[in-house]
Design a protein around this motif. Structure first.
Motif, short mmCIF file in Angstrom:
data_model
loop_
_atom_site.label_atom_id
_atom_site.label_comp_id
_atom_site.label_asym_id
_atom_site.label_seq_id
_atom_site.Cartn_x
_atom_site.Cartn_y
_atom_site.Cartn_z
N UNK A 139 -3.07 -11.40 -1.41
CA UNK A 139 -3.86 -10.16 -1.34
C UNK A 139 -4.27 -9.78 0.08
N UNK A 140 -3.74 -10.48 1.08
CA UNK A 140 -4.09 -10.17 2.47
C UNK A 140 -2.80 -10.05 3.30
N UNK A 141 -2.79 -9.04 4.18
CA UNK A 141 -1.56 -8.72 4.89
C UNK A 141 -1.85 -8.35 6.35
N UNK A 142 -0.78 -8.33 7.12
CA UNK A 142 -0.79 -7.76 8.47
C UNK A 142 0.22 -6.61 8.46
N UNK A 143 -0.22 -5.44 8.89
CA UNK A 143 0.67 -4.28 8.90
C UNK A 143 0.72 -3.70 10.31
N UNK A 144 1.80 -2.98 10.56
CA UNK A 144 2.01 -2.42 11.90
C UNK A 144 2.26 -0.93 11.81
N UNK A 145 1.55 -0.19 12.66
CA UNK A 145 1.79 1.24 12.79
C UNK A 145 3.00 1.42 13.70
N UNK A 146 4.10 1.98 13.20
CA UNK A 146 5.31 2.10 14.03
C UNK A 146 5.18 3.13 15.15
N UNK A 147 4.14 3.98 15.09
CA UNK A 147 3.96 5.01 16.12
C UNK A 147 3.27 4.40 17.33
N UNK A 148 3.91 4.39 18.49
CA UNK A 148 3.29 3.82 19.70
C UNK A 148 2.21 4.75 20.27
N UNK A 149 1.28 4.17 21.00
CA UNK A 149 0.31 4.95 21.77
C UNK A 149 0.13 4.29 23.13
N UNK A 150 -0.74 4.86 23.96
CA UNK A 150 -0.89 4.34 25.32
C UNK A 150 -1.37 2.90 25.33
N UNK A 151 -2.28 2.55 24.41
CA UNK A 151 -2.82 1.20 24.38
C UNK A 151 -1.89 0.22 23.67
N UNK A 152 -1.04 0.75 22.80
CA UNK A 152 -0.15 -0.12 22.01
C UNK A 152 1.26 0.47 22.02
N UNK A 153 2.01 0.24 23.10
CA UNK A 153 3.36 0.83 23.21
C UNK A 153 4.32 0.36 22.11
N UNK A 154 4.04 -0.80 21.53
CA UNK A 154 4.89 -1.32 20.45
C UNK A 154 4.32 -1.04 19.06
N UNK A 155 3.21 -0.29 19.01
CA UNK A 155 2.58 -0.01 17.73
C UNK A 155 1.40 -0.93 17.47
N UNK A 156 0.33 -0.39 16.91
CA UNK A 156 -0.87 -1.18 16.66
C UNK A 156 -0.74 -2.00 15.39
N UNK A 157 -1.31 -3.21 15.41
CA UNK A 157 -1.25 -4.13 14.27
C UNK A 157 -2.63 -4.22 13.64
N UNK A 158 -2.67 -4.22 12.29
CA UNK A 158 -3.93 -4.30 11.56
C UNK A 158 -3.85 -5.42 10.52
N UNK A 159 -4.98 -6.05 10.26
CA UNK A 159 -5.10 -6.96 9.13
C UNK A 159 -5.82 -6.20 8.02
N UNK A 160 -5.37 -6.40 6.78
CA UNK A 160 -5.93 -5.62 5.68
C UNK A 160 -5.82 -6.40 4.37
#
Length: 236
Positions: A139-160
């Protein structure tokens, strides 16, 4: 297959528990002597039917996944190439549960690479498309936003947790899902974005594409076509 059958068994047990709660024991012809009683009997049977269809979809998906793993294992002899020419033993894959399930949602487990709609915990945050990069528990995951931004050029990662994501259908599972009824409230990805917004179903095309009216759309009477894969049941 570590954890996979736990997810499958748990999902099937949920439908069994649901059918036990709505028992068919009181369903008798003698009790259906009024329009209200007949409608109640009909509703009861339809609920059982939906639960059985859900169980069938879970088992069909499990069979597809198992056959795919068996084919991969036979082709590789149970080993994979690590990129250097060396062969390493394939590791067991972890599987997670999908919290939001219905006849309009896919029933397969959440795995690394699954596409999901994710909403951060921040107040006012919106749902946007992400990819599961790790299954930490069922029931717990790590997901990644594929859209890059200035702070996260490879995409931001979230735990959820499983309540913060909605599993998107795969191309294979689309054929097992029901069409939404007209007037149904959904969460759909707006064209040319990765963000999901509330919308109302106003129809379908023959290829399954949903015809939607997005809430808050500025243009009066505007109709937007969105692929069924990108249209999810509104959570809650």
């Amino acid at each position: 297959m570590e954890g996979y059958w736990d997810v499958v068994v748990s999902s099937i047990q949920d439908t069994c528990n649901s059918n036990e709660i709505t028992s068919l024991d009181p369903l008798t012809l003698a009790s259906a002597d009024t329009p209200e009683a007949r409608q109640a009997n009909k509703d009861l049977v339809l609920k059982h039917k939906d639960n059985l269809e859900k169980t069938k979809r879970i088992m069909d998906t499990a069979l597809i996944n198992v056959n795919g793993l068996l084919s991969q294992s036979r082709a590789s002899g149970g080993y994979a190439d690590d990129g250097s020419g060396a062969r390493t033993k394939l590791k067991s894959q972890k599987y997670g549960k999908s919290y939001y399930q219905s006849t309009f949602n896919p029933s397969e487990p959440v795995v690394v690479g699954s596409e999901v709609a994710f909403r951060p915990k921040q107040k006012g945050a919106e749902w946007f498309q992400c990819e599961v990069t790790k299954v930490l528990t069922d029931t717990k995951f790590e997901v990644k936003d594929p859209e890059p931004d200035e702070a996260n050029p490879n995409g931001q990662v979230f735990k959820c947790t499983w309540k913060e994501i909605i599993l998107m259908p795969t191309n294979e599972s689309l054929a097992t899902l029901k069409n939404y009824p007209v007037g149904f409230r959904v969460l759909a990805r707006y064209p040319e974005t990765t963000t999901f917004y509330p919308a109302e179903v106003i129809g379908f095309k023959k290829d399954g594409t949903c015809r939607l009216k997005f809430e808050g759309e500025e243009e009066v009477g505007k109709e937007t076509e969105v692929h069924r894969k990108l249209v999810l049941p509104f959570p809650g």
